[in-house]
Design an enzyme around this catalytic site. Structure first.
Site, PDB file in Angstrom:
ATOM      1  N   GLU A 104       0.764  -0.798  -0.099  1.00  0.00           N
ATOM      2  CA  GLU A 104      -0.119  -0.304  -0.187  1.00  0.00           C
ATOM      3  C   GLU A 104       0.347   0.760  -0.507  1.00  0.00           C
ATOM      4  OE1 GLU A 104      -4.253  -1.044   2.072  1.00  0.00           O
ATOM      5  OE2 GLU A 104      -2.702  -0.966   3.100  1.00  0.00           O
ATOM      6  N   GLU A 124      -3.900  -9.330   3.523  1.00  0.00           N
ATOM      7  CA  GLU A 124      -4.505  -9.116   4.733  1.00  0.00           C
ATOM      8  C   GLU A 124      -6.031  -9.828   4.878  1.00  0.00           C
ATOM      9  OE1 GLU A 124      -2.853  -4.746   3.959  1.00  0.00           O
ATOM     10  OE2 GLU A 124      -3.554  -6.556   3.196  1.00  0.00           O
TER      11      GLU A 124
END
Length: 680
Positions: A104, A124
């Site tokens: 990210e 995740e």
């Protein structure tokens, strides 16, 4: 400790993340990055910035220890917003891994350059959450919804070259990463924000198919459902709104019990590979492994060793059995090549390191010998006498036993200090769990070698004491026994199986028994009959099924019948009659059991046995038990394991229910002290 270092390289600011071992994106890292971006923004002498990781990696994820606590500012979205609003371009220089928050961070930069061998991904979902700093919004703006959904919903990791093809990185280099990154930063014409791009158009049917595939593979878990919607938001919402929704869902999921359970399992796996102080030693060198027994288990172990780059001697007692084993290995690699999962040249290289033989003297070449023969003490002891005669001095000698006494096997050799148990799970080239069993005289460096071998084989090694069934089979035996009690008490096999599948097990215990073959358990029960306490509650249902030739799927009938040409299975009048007769013989009035009752009794039996194992020192830590049950026995990962489950229960109710379970189970049930299980 300074986690972020900055250095001016002419007109470029080098921002180095130094938070070993994986440069996790902790609060200190975020604070340092935020300050460095402010420095870049404010210094008129600087034209661009480069973010790079110190050591062996970029950023391999966020600091999971923070996820169960209130997050402190600057949170990651704040840092990434600062990078995007900085008027000067920022380049991410990736090596090792850019995972989770690390990817990210990279996607919020204006360009990305990666060293060959770098892996990228958003894992995740495997931790019960979704990316929370724009990952679900930026990634599909480059990959499209189909590929983005595949990556986000599965936690898939891809290599740098594949990331370049998906436009997630701009360039891949094989040396001088920092030099190339600085050069790229200097030539960037300005900002290049992925957040300002639109998601590429794709066929709606392809997107719908990707969604259905993700739902099925992810078992419709909450994080998967949320990830699908978040990725779709990238195409239907403005970036700011999509990011805000993503963050809200992330915050909700990260404090859920499921996310807590998955983090528990993550840390438990990390702890499991750590040996106790008295067993810490340098492992012995292992380049060549000899495997005795070319059956299904032996060839599975051989494939795992070949895949790890080891040379393998495969030893059998006769040429026909050896040829069947060699062919089994060859068929495996041919199948992998045909499926496009392995290059033919790689498969040929693996097969070239396999040496089939019937010559025991060849054992002298091996650094480690693994016995993988029939589960019978006399047979294994005979094999170990042969091993002792032919194996070289200093070789590690391992038995792949599921239940038997490792010390009784070791004592047939002149070197019990070199003997340990390596309990592989079938199929051995697929299953991740490896129980490493410590005998009374096993040397520390032999244990260290077993654990190191497990990691080299890409397995999850867990240290166990030498006791019947070790950790996994001991607990599974208690679980299976309790499920048999429930048959006598009033449940049918399909009700027990369905209840435990509803909890999250891939299969219920009776479906598993039919699949593996009832005769395996029957043979063991007959061997134990002479020493069994006659007062113990013993269920004869399985024995009676076997006596009627119902050995499971392989005979078309076991607990269930398997009609030829049909996939469904059913119980029949014969099974129900045997079960009803067993209830009557014990004087029990059959009472229906609810799904919740079945689940709780099975789980209580596991928890009780876990506490007994800890008290006996068979498991060195409570969390190891959860690793074993999740990795080897199908316990649902999102439930954390039986120990984690127990810690979520009301303690007074747990104690009361265990007392009731002891009464239901009858003589022979040992009620454990749960304090060792309940205290983290």
């Amino acid at each position: 400790m300074t986690l972020i270092r900055t250095q001016t390289l002419g007109d470029v600011l080098l921002i180095e993340i130094d938070n070993p071992p994986i440069n996790a994106g902790s609060l200190g890292v975020r604070q340092g990055l935020h300050a460095a971006i402010a420095q870049l923004t404010q210094d008129p002498a600087l034209c661009a910035g480069v973010i790079i990781g110190a050591g062996t990696t970029f950023v391999a994820g966020s600091d999971l220890r923070e996820f169960g606590q209130p997050l402190q500012e600057p949170q990651l979205p704040t840092v990434l917003s600062a990078i995007e609003t900085c008027p000067k371009p920022v380049v991410a220089a990736l090596h090792g891994a850019a995972l989770g928050g690390g990817l990210e961070l990279a996607l919020a930069c204006d360009a990305r350059i990666a060293l060959t061998g770098t892996v990228l991904g958003l894992p995740e979902v495997t931790l019960g959450i979704i990316p929370g700093a724009g990952g679900t919004q930026r990634l599909p703006r480059r990959t499209g919804l189909v590929r983005g959904m595949q990556m986000v919903c599965s936690g898939e990791r891809i290599q740098a070259e594949a990331a370049r093809d998906l436009r997630l990185v701009d360039d891949v280099v094989d040396c001088d990463l920092q030099l190339h990154a600085v050069a790229l930063a200097r030539k960037l014409p300005g900002k290049c924000r992925i957040s300002e791009e639109t998601v590429p158009h794709e066929d709606t049917d392809a997107v719908a198919q990707a969604e259905q595939t993700a739902l099925k593979a992810g078992k419709r878990r909450p994080a998967v459902l949320a990830a699908i919607e978040a990725v779709k938001d990238a195409a239907r919402l403005p970036f700011a709104e999509g990011v805000a929704r993503e963050r809200t869902v992330f915050q909700q999921l990260r404090v859920s019990t499921e996310a807590h359970a998955l983090r528990h399992q993550f840390f438990a796996e990390r702890d499991a590979v750590r040996l106790p102080v008295d067993a810490q030693a340098k492992p012995r060198t292992v380049d060549t492994v000899a495997i005795i027994g070319a059956g299904t288990m032996g060839t599975g172990i051989a494939i795992a060793a070949l895949d790890a780059g080891l040379s393998v001697l495969l030893l059998e007692q006769d040429s026909a059995a050896l040829e069947r084993g060699r062919q089994r290995v060859a068929d495996h690699y041919q199948g992998r090549v045909a499926a496009g999962k392995l290059q033919a040249s790689v498969a040929s290289g693996h097969e070239a390191r396999l040496s089939p033989t019937t010559d025991w003297t060849q054992l002298a070449r091996a650094d480690l010998v693994i016995e993988a023969v029939f589960e019978d003490m006399a047979v294994k002891q005979a094999v170990f006498r042969q091993i002792d005669t032919h194996a070289r001095h200093g070789a590690v000698l391992a038995t792949n036993t599921s239940y038997l006494d490792v010390d009784a096997i070791a004592q047939t050799t002149s070197r019990p200090q070199d003997v340990l148990g390596l309990h592989f799970f079938s199929p051995a080239n697929v299953m991740k769990l490896l129980e490493v069993v410590r005998g009374a005289q096993t040397a520390p460096d032999v244990l260290a070698t077993g654990m190191a071998l497990g990691k080299r084989l890409r397995k999850m090694p867990v240290l166990c004491g030498n006791a019947f069934g070790f950790i996994g089979n001991r607990i599974y035996n208690a679980y299976r026994k309790q499920c048999e009690f429930m048959l006598e008490d009033g449940a049918w096999p399909e009700e027990v199986d369905q209840a435990l599948q509803a909890f999250g097990f891939a299969m219920g215990p009776f479906s598993v028994a039919d699949l593996s073959g009832l005769d395996i358990a029957w043979r063991m029960r007959k061997a134990q009959a002479a020493t069994r306490d006659p007062r113990e509650r013993y269920v004869t249902i399985l024995d009676q099924l076997c006596e009627q030739g119902r050995l499971g799927r392989k005979t078309g009938a076991g607990y269930y019948t398997y009609p030829e040409g049909r996939q469904d299975k059913t119980t029949d009048a014969t099974v129900r009659g045997i079960i009803e007769a067993a209830s009557a013989q014990r004087g029990l009035q059959r009472q229906p059991l609810s799904t919740a009752q079945i689940q709780r009794r099975a789980l209580l039996a596991m928890v009780n046995e876990a506490a007994l194992l800890l008290a006996e020192g068979v498991a060195q830590r409570a969390s190891d038990i959860d690793v074993v049950l999740v990795q080897g026995y199908g316990f649902p990962r999102w439930e954390g394991g039986p120990v984690f489950w127990a810690r979520q229960q009301d303690r007074a109710q747990l104690a009361q229910d265990l007392q009731a379970l002891a009464i239901q189970s009858g003589h022979g049930f040992v009620l454990a002290d749960l304090s060792s299980v309940l205290e983290p």
